[in-house]
Design a protein around this motif. Structure first.
Motif, PDB file in Angstrom:
ATOM      1  N   GLY A  12       0.886  -1.100   0.036  1.00  0.00           N
ATOM      2  CA  GLY A  12       0.038   0.044   0.179  1.00  0.00           C
ATOM      3  C   GLY A  12       0.826   1.139   0.079  1.00  0.00           C
ATOM      4  N   TRP A  13       1.749   1.295   0.788  1.00  0.00           N
ATOM      5  CA  TRP A  13       2.858   2.511   0.720  1.00  0.00           C
ATOM      6  C   TRP A  13       3.400   2.520  -0.549  1.00  0.00           C
ATOM      7  N   LEU A  14       3.986   1.522  -1.187  1.00  0.00           N
ATOM      8  CA  LEU A  14       4.742   1.622  -2.496  1.00  0.00           C
ATOM      9  C   LEU A  14       3.708   2.220  -3.505  1.00  0.00           C
ATOM     10  N   GLU A  15       2.542   1.838  -3.679  1.00  0.00           N
ATOM     11  CA  GLU A  15       1.480   2.223  -4.462  1.00  0.00           C
ATOM     12  C   GLU A  15       1.245   3.798  -4.077  1.00  0.00           C
ATOM     13  N   ALA A  16       1.339   3.952  -2.836  1.00  0.00           N
ATOM     14  CA  ALA A  16       1.066   5.483  -2.683  1.00  0.00           C
ATOM     15  C   ALA A  16       2.302   6.420  -2.915  1.00  0.00           C
ATOM     16  N   GLN A  17       3.520   5.859  -3.028  1.00  0.00           N
ATOM     17  CA  GLN A  17       4.908   6.529  -3.383  1.00  0.00           C
ATOM     18  C   GLN A  17       4.600   6.575  -5.097  1.00  0.00           C
ATOM     19  N   LYS A  18       4.111   5.657  -5.567  1.00  0.00           N
ATOM     20  CA  LYS A  18       3.884   5.961  -7.033  1.00  0.00           C
ATOM     21  C   LYS A  18       2.876   6.684  -7.475  1.00  0.00           C
ATOM     22  N   ALA A  19       1.686   6.778  -6.809  1.00  0.00           N
ATOM     23  CA  ALA A  19       0.711   7.534  -7.257  1.00  0.00           C
ATOM     24  C   ALA A  19       0.800   8.886  -6.810  1.00  0.00           C
ATOM     25  N   LEU A  20       1.219   9.378  -5.737  1.00  0.00           N
ATOM     26  CA  LEU A  20       1.441  10.682  -5.037  1.00  0.00           C
ATOM     27  C   LEU A  20       2.585  11.315  -5.399  1.00  0.00           C
ATOM     28  N   LYS A  21       3.844  10.747  -5.525  1.00  0.00           N
ATOM     29  CA  LYS A  21       4.951  11.312  -5.856  1.00  0.00           C
ATOM     30  C   LYS A  21       5.827  10.936  -7.024  1.00  0.00           C
ATOM     31  N   GLY A  22       5.080  10.126  -7.747  1.00  0.00           N
ATOM     32  CA  GLY A  22       5.493   9.963  -9.239  1.00  0.00           C
ATOM     33  C   GLY A  22       6.836   9.125  -8.989  1.00  0.00           C
ATOM     34  N   ALA A  23       7.017   8.199  -8.053  1.00  0.00           N
ATOM     35  CA  ALA A  23       8.261   7.314  -7.986  1.00  0.00           C
ATOM     36  C   ALA A  23       8.599   6.437  -9.148  1.00  0.00           C
ATOM     37  N   SER A  24       9.819   6.252  -9.513  1.00  0.00           N
ATOM     38  CA  SER A  24      10.103   5.545 -10.666  1.00  0.00           C
ATOM     39  C   SER A  24      10.171   3.991 -10.235  1.00  0.00           C
ATOM     40  N   GLU A  25      10.080   3.413 -11.169  1.00  0.00           N
ATOM     41  CA  GLU A  25      10.338   1.859 -10.872  1.00  0.00           C
ATOM     42  C   GLU A  25      11.360   1.454 -10.269  1.00  0.00           C
ATOM     43  N   ASN A  26      12.431   1.907 -10.540  1.00  0.00           N
ATOM     44  CA  ASN A  26      13.859   1.566  -9.988  1.00  0.00           C
ATOM     45  C   ASN A  26      13.823   2.139  -8.466  1.00  0.00           C
ATOM     46  N   LEU A 177      13.359  20.692 -26.550  1.00  0.00           N
ATOM     47  CA  LEU A 177      12.981  19.495 -26.485  1.00  0.00           C
ATOM     48  C   LEU A 177      11.945  19.184 -25.130  1.00  0.00           C
ATOM     49  N   ARG A 178      10.983  18.311 -25.128  1.00  0.00           N
ATOM     50  CA  ARG A 178      10.213  18.183 -23.961  1.00  0.00           C
ATOM     51  C   ARG A 178      10.637  16.779 -23.293  1.00  0.00           C
ATOM     52  N   ILE A 179      11.301  16.795 -22.129  1.00  0.00           N
ATOM     53  CA  ILE A 179      11.957  15.635 -21.449  1.00  0.00           C
ATOM     54  C   ILE A 179      11.151  15.334 -20.306  1.00  0.00           C
ATOM     55  N   THR A 180      11.070  13.883 -20.166  1.00  0.00           N
ATOM     56  CA  THR A 180      10.242  13.255 -19.260  1.00  0.00           C
ATOM     57  C   THR A 180      11.401  12.595 -18.258  1.00  0.00           C
ATOM     58  N   GLY A 181      11.660  13.461 -17.184  1.00  0.00           N
ATOM     59  CA  GLY A 181      12.804  13.040 -16.283  1.00  0.00           C
ATOM     60  C   GLY A 181      12.540  12.165 -15.086  1.00  0.00           C
ATOM     61  N   LYS A 182      13.366  12.297 -13.856  1.00  0.00           N
ATOM     62  CA  LYS A 182      12.994  11.383 -12.747  1.00  0.00           C
ATOM     63  C   LYS A 182      11.587  11.579 -12.058  1.00  0.00           C
ATOM     64  N   GLY A 183      10.904  10.595 -11.666  1.00  0.00           N
ATOM     65  CA  GLY A 183       9.497  10.710 -11.268  1.00  0.00           C
ATOM     66  C   GLY A 183       8.557  11.098 -12.245  1.00  0.00           C
ATOM     67  N   GLY A 184       8.792  10.898 -13.603  1.00  0.00           N
ATOM     68  CA  GLY A 184       7.751  11.486 -14.493  1.00  0.00           C
ATOM     69  C   GLY A 184       7.688  12.636 -14.686  1.00  0.00           C
ATOM     70  N   LYS A 185       8.766  13.529 -14.211  1.00  0.00           N
ATOM     71  CA  LYS A 185       8.409  15.246 -14.305  1.00  0.00           C
ATOM     72  C   LYS A 185       9.032  15.359 -15.499  1.00  0.00           C
ATOM     73  N   GLU A 186       8.079  16.363 -16.195  1.00  0.00           N
ATOM     74  CA  GLU A 186       8.693  16.843 -17.462  1.00  0.00           C
ATOM     75  C   GLU A 186       9.183  18.279 -17.317  1.00  0.00           C
ATOM     76  N   ARG A 187       9.948  18.411 -18.122  1.00  0.00           N
ATOM     77  CA  ARG A 187      10.644  19.819 -18.701  1.00  0.00           C
ATOM     78  C   ARG A 187      10.819  20.191 -19.977  1.00  0.00           C
ATOM     79  N   VAL A 188      11.046  21.385 -20.272  1.00  0.00           N
ATOM     80  CA  VAL A 188      11.438  21.760 -21.487  1.00  0.00           C
ATOM     81  C   VAL A 188      12.876  22.392 -21.604  1.00  0.00           C
TER      82      VAL A 188
END
Length: 304
Positions: A12-26, A177-188
């Protein structure tokens, strides 16, 4: 043996980290290993599977025992600090759900360690790396590929995973370029002309089709380029140029940030270009020292 209730809480905690904080699979995999190790230790330490009830009763002494045990497994201070951070995050989440006081866990002190800062190359050395990379292969399209990758690392401040994660959808490459970085965060990020030219030359020579969705950078068999190949190329380059072992693909990104800062770049703007969530990360990354901060202060502060 981890109890079913504890395992469910972990998931449950891991799912929360993924959903709320966008934690990567690694990151999630590392969290799972760290928490599983902690829960397994507590089971053996207490002599019984630790359900939710027992987990809410963890004491300061229990935490000291776990940390002492972990240090005894040849785990360094930095890794132990990471594991403790994961445990604390889990307990914050669990305490909100179960309504208990997590102070015994949250008050555990993280071990001190010396943060290693990546070292930038001097501007002329960075240019030498760019000039020398293409000569590492006798196959024209491979030489152009390596040149294009390294130019993107230094010219745009990309992580190697970000550069190698690009697809042919970015072609023809424009001025940003539109880059998707750590945690799924996008930047240009802006793309300088030499980087666009290097990519255009590579794609012109590349023997594989540049179809939509396909990897931009290919290995010799047509699959996505392995980062180890880029690392090996930079290793050859630094040996040829007599550069230190710190001259890695990551050092090109670090050099991008440091050279921008030294040229008067704004720290907040560099933070955005690098995709850092926190300014303190950028400060450490660019090795900002007191004299540099005072120089910025004296120029910018209205009363200076």
């Amino acid at each position: 043996m981890i109890s079913p209730a504890a395992r469910d809480a972990l998931h449950g905690w891991l799912e929360a980290q993924k959903a709320l904080k966008g934690a990567s699979e690694n990151t999630l995999d590392a969290y799972a290993r760290d928490l599983a190790g902690f829960l397994t230790f507590m089971t053996e330490h207490k002599g019984a599977a630790q359900g939710i009830g027992p987990l809410t009763q963890i004491t300061t002494s229990d935490m000291r025992s776990w940390m002492a045990y972990t240090r005894g497994q040849d785990v360094g201070p930095r890794s132990l600090a990471r594991k403790l951070s994961a445990v604390k995050s889990f307990y914050r989440w669990l305490s909100e759900r179960e309504g208990f006081d997590p102070t015994a866990v949250l008050s555990a002190r993280s071990p001190k360690y010396q943060r290693k800062l990546p070292r930038p190359l001097a501007p002329d050395a960075a240019q030498d790396v760019l000039d020398t990379t293409e000569s590492q292969s006798l196959t024209p399209w491979v030489a152009a590929r390596d040149q294009a990758v390294v130019t993107l690392l230094y010219g745009c401040g990309l992580r190697i995973s970000e550069a190698l994660g690009l697809t042919c959808n970015v072609l023809p490459m424009g001025e940003a370029l539109r880059i998707t970085g750590k945690g799924g965060k996008e930047r240009v990020v802006p793309v300088i002309a030499p980087a666009r030219d290097a990519v255009e030359r590579y794609t012109r020579l590349c023997p594989f089709p540049t179809e939509q969705g396909a990897p931009l950078f290919r290995g010799v068999r047509g699959g996505a380029l392995n980062p180890r190949i880029v690392q090996k190329t930079l290793e050859n380059v630094r040996n040829q140029l007599g550069l230190p072992s710190s001259a890695t693909p990551h050092a090109m990104r670090h050099s991008f940030a440091t050279h921008l800062l030294n040229a008067g770049g704004d720290l907040r703007a560099i933070q955005e270009l690098l995709g850092h969530a926190s300014l303190s990360t950028t400060q450490a990354y660019t090795a900002v020292d007191t004299s540099r901060l005072m120089e910025v202060y004296n120029k910018a502060h209205p009363k200076a």
